[in-house]
Write a protein that holds these residues in place. Sequence first.
Motif, mmCIF file in Angstrom:
data_model
loop_
_atom_site.group_PDB
_atom_site.id
_atom_site.type_symbol
_atom_site.label_atom_id
_atom_site.label_comp_id
_atom_site.label_asym_id
_atom_site.label_seq_id
_atom_site.Cartn_x
_atom_site.Cartn_y
_atom_site.Cartn_z
ATOM 1 N N GLU A 156 0.833 -1.207 0.000
ATOM 2 C CA GLU A 156 0.000 0.000 0.000
ATOM 3 C C GLU A 156 0.862 1.249 0.000
ATOM 4 O OE1 GLU A 156 -3.622 2.185 2.463
ATOM 5 O OE2 GLU A 156 -3.067 0.126 2.963
ATOM 6 N N ALA A 157 1.981 1.216 0.697
ATOM 7 C CA ALA A 157 2.895 2.362 0.705
ATOM 8 C C ALA A 157 3.363 2.685 -0.713
ATOM 9 C CB ALA A 157 4.092 2.068 1.606
ATOM 10 N N ILE A 158 3.669 1.647 -1.484
ATOM 11 C CA ILE A 158 4.104 1.855 -2.871
ATOM 12 C C ILE A 158 2.971 2.442 -3.701
ATOM 13 C CG2 ILE A 158 4.823 0.667 -4.986
ATOM 14 C CD1 ILE A 158 6.320 -1.316 -3.142
ATOM 15 N N MET A 159 1.751 1.921 -3.508
ATOM 16 C CA MET A 159 0.617 2.379 -4.307
ATOM 17 C C MET A 159 0.204 3.809 -3.969
ATOM 18 S SD MET A 159 0.091 0.010 -6.376
ATOM 19 C CE MET A 159 -1.406 0.657 -7.121
ATOM 20 N N ARG A 160 0.606 4.318 -2.806
ATOM 21 C CA ARG A 160 0.243 5.699 -2.439
ATOM 22 C C ARG A 160 1.060 6.740 -3.201
ATOM 23 N NH1 ARG A 160 -1.306 6.271 3.986
ATOM 24 N NH2 ARG A 160 -3.123 4.893 3.903
ATOM 25 N N LEU A 161 2.124 6.319 -3.849
ATOM 26 C CA LEU A 161 2.972 7.256 -4.585
ATOM 27 C C LEU A 161 2.502 7.338 -6.031
ATOM 28 C CD1 LEU A 161 6.420 6.123 -3.183
ATOM 29 C CD2 LEU A 161 5.122 8.149 -2.533
ATOM 30 N N LYS A 162 2.192 8.541 -6.492
ATOM 31 C CA LYS A 162 1.773 8.739 -7.870
ATOM 32 C C LYS A 162 3.017 8.827 -8.757
ATOM 33 C CE LYS A 162 -2.421 11.256 -6.606
ATOM 34 N NZ LYS A 162 -3.165 12.540 -6.725
ATOM 35 N N PRO A 163 3.086 8.018 -9.790
ATOM 36 C CA PRO A 163 4.295 8.023 -10.630
ATOM 37 C C PRO A 163 4.648 9.401 -11.181
ATOM 38 C CG PRO A 163 2.902 6.144 -11.162
ATOM 39 C CD PRO A 163 2.119 6.986 -10.211
ATOM 40 N N GLU A 164 3.613 10.149 -11.599
ATOM 41 C CA GLU A 164 3.886 11.464 -12.189
ATOM 42 C C GLU A 164 4.451 12.453 -11.168
ATOM 43 O OE1 GLU A 164 -0.590 11.377 -11.211
ATOM 44 O OE2 GLU A 164 0.944 10.014 -12.012
ATOM 45 N N SER A 165 4.154 12.214 -9.881
ATOM 46 C CA SER A 165 4.644 13.145 -8.861
ATOM 47 C C SER A 165 6.139 13.006 -8.614
ATOM 48 C CB SER A 165 3.886 12.939 -7.548
ATOM 49 O OG SER A 165 4.248 11.703 -6.960
ATOM 50 N N LEU A 166 6.716 11.870 -9.016
ATOM 51 C CA LEU A 166 8.148 11.673 -8.804
ATOM 52 C C LEU A 166 8.976 12.688 -9.593
ATOM 53 C CD1 LEU A 166 8.298 7.770 -8.842
ATOM 54 C CD2 LEU A 166 8.367 9.296 -6.866
ATOM 55 N N ASP A 167 8.333 13.308 -10.587
ATOM 56 C CA ASP A 167 9.009 14.369 -11.343
ATOM 57 C C ASP A 167 9.459 15.510 -10.430
ATOM 58 O OD1 ASP A 167 9.613 15.998 -13.836
ATOM 59 O OD2 ASP A 167 8.032 17.223 -12.937
ATOM 60 N N GLN A 168 8.737 15.706 -9.332
ATOM 61 C CA GLN A 168 9.062 16.815 -8.427
ATOM 62 C C GLN A 168 10.470 16.707 -7.862
ATOM 63 O OE1 GLN A 168 6.270 17.675 -5.339
ATOM 64 N NE2 GLN A 168 4.491 17.578 -6.665
ATOM 65 N N VAL A 169 10.914 15.482 -7.586
ATOM 66 C CA VAL A 169 12.241 15.334 -6.972
ATOM 67 C C VAL A 169 13.352 15.574 -7.976
ATOM 68 C CG1 VAL A 169 11.386 13.732 -5.231
ATOM 69 C CG2 VAL A 169 12.326 12.835 -7.361
ATOM 70 N N LEU A 170 12.981 15.718 -9.265
ATOM 71 C CA LEU A 170 13.983 15.962 -10.306
ATOM 72 C C LEU A 170 14.122 17.430 -10.663
ATOM 73 C CD1 LEU A 170 13.022 12.967 -12.662
ATOM 74 C CD2 LEU A 170 14.762 13.023 -10.863
ATOM 75 N N HIS A 171 13.322 18.299 -10.056
ATOM 76 C CA HIS A 171 13.418 19.731 -10.327
ATOM 77 C C HIS A 171 14.762 20.272 -9.837
ATOM 78 C CE1 HIS A 171 9.353 21.030 -11.682
ATOM 79 N NE2 HIS A 171 9.024 19.846 -11.181
ATOM 80 N N PRO A 172 15.302 21.259 -10.530
ATOM 81 C CA PRO A 172 16.542 21.889 -10.024
ATOM 82 C C PRO A 172 16.288 22.571 -8.685
ATOM 83 C CG PRO A 172 15.596 23.178 -11.831
ATOM 84 C CD PRO A 172 14.841 21.885 -11.778
ATOM 85 N N THR A 173 17.270 22.503 -7.807
ATOM 86 C CA THR A 173 17.160 23.124 -6.490
ATOM 87 C C THR A 173 18.421 23.908 -6.186
ATOM 88 O OG1 THR A 173 18.056 21.170 -5.392
ATOM 89 C CG2 THR A 173 15.669 21.286 -5.600
ATOM 90 N N LEU A 174 18.327 24.787 -5.193
ATOM 91 C CA LEU A 174 19.498 25.534 -4.757
ATOM 92 C C LEU A 174 20.429 24.614 -3.965
ATOM 93 C CD1 LEU A 174 17.787 28.829 -3.549
ATOM 94 C CD2 LEU A 174 19.040 28.483 -5.680
ATOM 95 N N ASP A 175 21.700 24.757 -4.192
ATOM 96 C CA ASP A 175 22.692 23.995 -3.434
ATOM 97 C C ASP A 175 22.636 24.447 -1.978
ATOM 98 O OD1 ASP A 175 24.882 22.826 -2.262
ATOM 99 O OD2 ASP A 175 26.294 23.367 -3.838
ATOM 100 N N PRO A 176 22.299 23.561 -1.050
ATOM 101 C CA PRO A 176 22.193 23.977 0.356
ATOM 102 C C PRO A 176 23.506 24.508 0.932
ATOM 103 C CG PRO A 176 22.096 21.575 0.139
ATOM 104 C CD PRO A 176 21.993 22.138 -1.246
ATOM 105 N N LYS A 177 24.635 24.188 0.272
ATOM 106 C CA LYS A 177 25.933 24.642 0.762
ATOM 107 C C LYS A 177 26.352 25.978 0.150
ATOM 108 C CE LYS A 177 27.577 19.900 1.464
ATOM 109 N NZ LYS A 177 28.583 18.878 1.067
ATOM 110 N N ALA A 178 25.607 26.444 -0.849
ATOM 111 C CA ALA A 178 25.982 27.681 -1.534
ATOM 112 C C ALA A 178 25.739 28.894 -0.649
ATOM 113 C CB ALA A 178 25.180 27.809 -2.829
ATOM 114 N N LEU A 179 26.550 29.928 -0.822
ATOM 115 C CA LEU A 179 26.351 31.181 -0.115
ATOM 116 C C LEU A 179 25.151 31.902 -0.724
ATOM 117 C CD1 LEU A 179 30.035 32.445 0.234
ATOM 118 C CD2 LEU A 179 28.591 31.444 2.013
ATOM 119 N N LYS A 180 24.256 32.403 0.130
ATOM 120 C CA LYS A 180 23.044 33.057 -0.363
ATOM 121 C C LYS A 180 22.838 34.380 0.356
ATOM 122 C CE LYS A 180 20.696 29.315 0.689
ATOM 123 N NZ LYS A 180 21.657 28.225 0.705
ATOM 124 N N ARG A 181 22.385 35.385 -0.388
ATOM 125 C CA ARG A 181 21.988 36.655 0.212
ATOM 126 C C ARG A 181 20.468 36.691 0.219
ATOM 127 N NH1 ARG A 181 20.967 42.065 -1.374
ATOM 128 N NH2 ARG A 181 21.256 41.516 -3.574
#
Length: 432
Positions: free
Chosen positions: A379-404
């Motif tokens: 059931e845990a596997i079935m709760r994940l929508k395949p199309e939503s996995l695209d979200q984890v592939l979006h570009p993100t800010l490097d948490p170690k980068a200096l930011k203002r």
Amino acid sequence: MASQWVYNFGEGEADGGADMKNLLGGKGANLAQMARIGLPVPPGFTLTTEVCTYWNEEGQSYPAELLGQVRTALALVETRAGQKFGDADNPLLVSVRSGARASMPGMMDTVLNLGLNDRTVQGLAKRSGDRRFAFDSYRRFIQMYSDVVLGIDLAHFEKLLDRAKRRRGVQSDCDLLEADLEKLVTAYKAKVVDELDILFPEDPQEQLWGAIGAVFGSWMNQRAKTYRRLNDIPASWGTAVNVQAMVFGNMGEDCATGVAFTRNPANGVNEFYGEFLLNAQGEDVVAGIRTPQDLTIAARRIHNSELPSLEEAMPAIYQELLDVRRRLEEHFKDMQDIEFTIQAGKLYMLQTRTGKRTTQAALKVAVDLANEGFISHSEAIMRLKPESLDQVLHPTLDPKALKRIVAKGLPASPGAASGKVVFNASEAERLG
């Protein structure tokens, strides 16, 4: 046999339950279920989604049996609440909220404090012992009803409110005095006359049916239509309407209102996550008028807030809310998004629904719920929508980068982006 168009809930009993979302909508079904499992839910009743379908198909008219069923249901709420709708001495006030079978947060309309007029506000003042609270509730009702039901632009009332605060020399609504709020009520009602050339309705029954019709009508407003199109929700589903006895988070410093997730919706961590406001009503939390306070000491420290958490301000209520959190997850076997009000030191639950979450959070919540024995691994596997996995592939800010950092806010979508800042959907659509 006559159709049943109205379903009651309250005092540990309910005509419906969580398995009736198609008929009662998500909010109504879950209110009924919370009542059934013994959580503190203010009494009320639900007009079914079938009434909405009938209303839209039959030229905005109602089934013949509906009026009588609503009268019977309202009488039961009066009995359970120990108050009477429209009574000058001990008035019952109600909220009128939408509730589609699929969650559509913020898309449709709500009216609070319904039943107030020039007579019942005096009864509310006397019963509560707080005239300021009574007129604060009245001015909120006039503002909300005029916007949702009468179609008057909310900006007119916001201007009058801002003018009252400037005259008093204060920043917050909470700092307005009783006399200021009484004047605002008069000014708000005059604005209704100016805009529509009609008097603001004083008859509670007229108010009630006006609000019910407005909520059914909001199913077809542009916000709702766009949301349904983006989320593949059929217009034929309709919305239910929930009429519920009011409880007040704005009666004083032993009152509050808040929203919470039973787990962190951003990362899925098993921690109580939410915010609240002392001496406030529900819309204040999401309106940005005042700075909300954290539920937990840990969250307050992370946010470097000097405002006390609920855990510190009302420790007994916080422990009760923790128990509600546990019971809801055990019952629904998923992360919940809840709304609550505290009136005179007593906790009331106003809503629960499956909490929306990021894909990262969905992965963790599913795994944790399986490991905690709430659901099976399959059931845990079935709760994940395949199309939503695209979200984890979006570009993100490097948490170690200096930011203002120039500003902070709550993210509404995954990943990082750059571009112009706009403050309403129409402008964003125009700019493409």
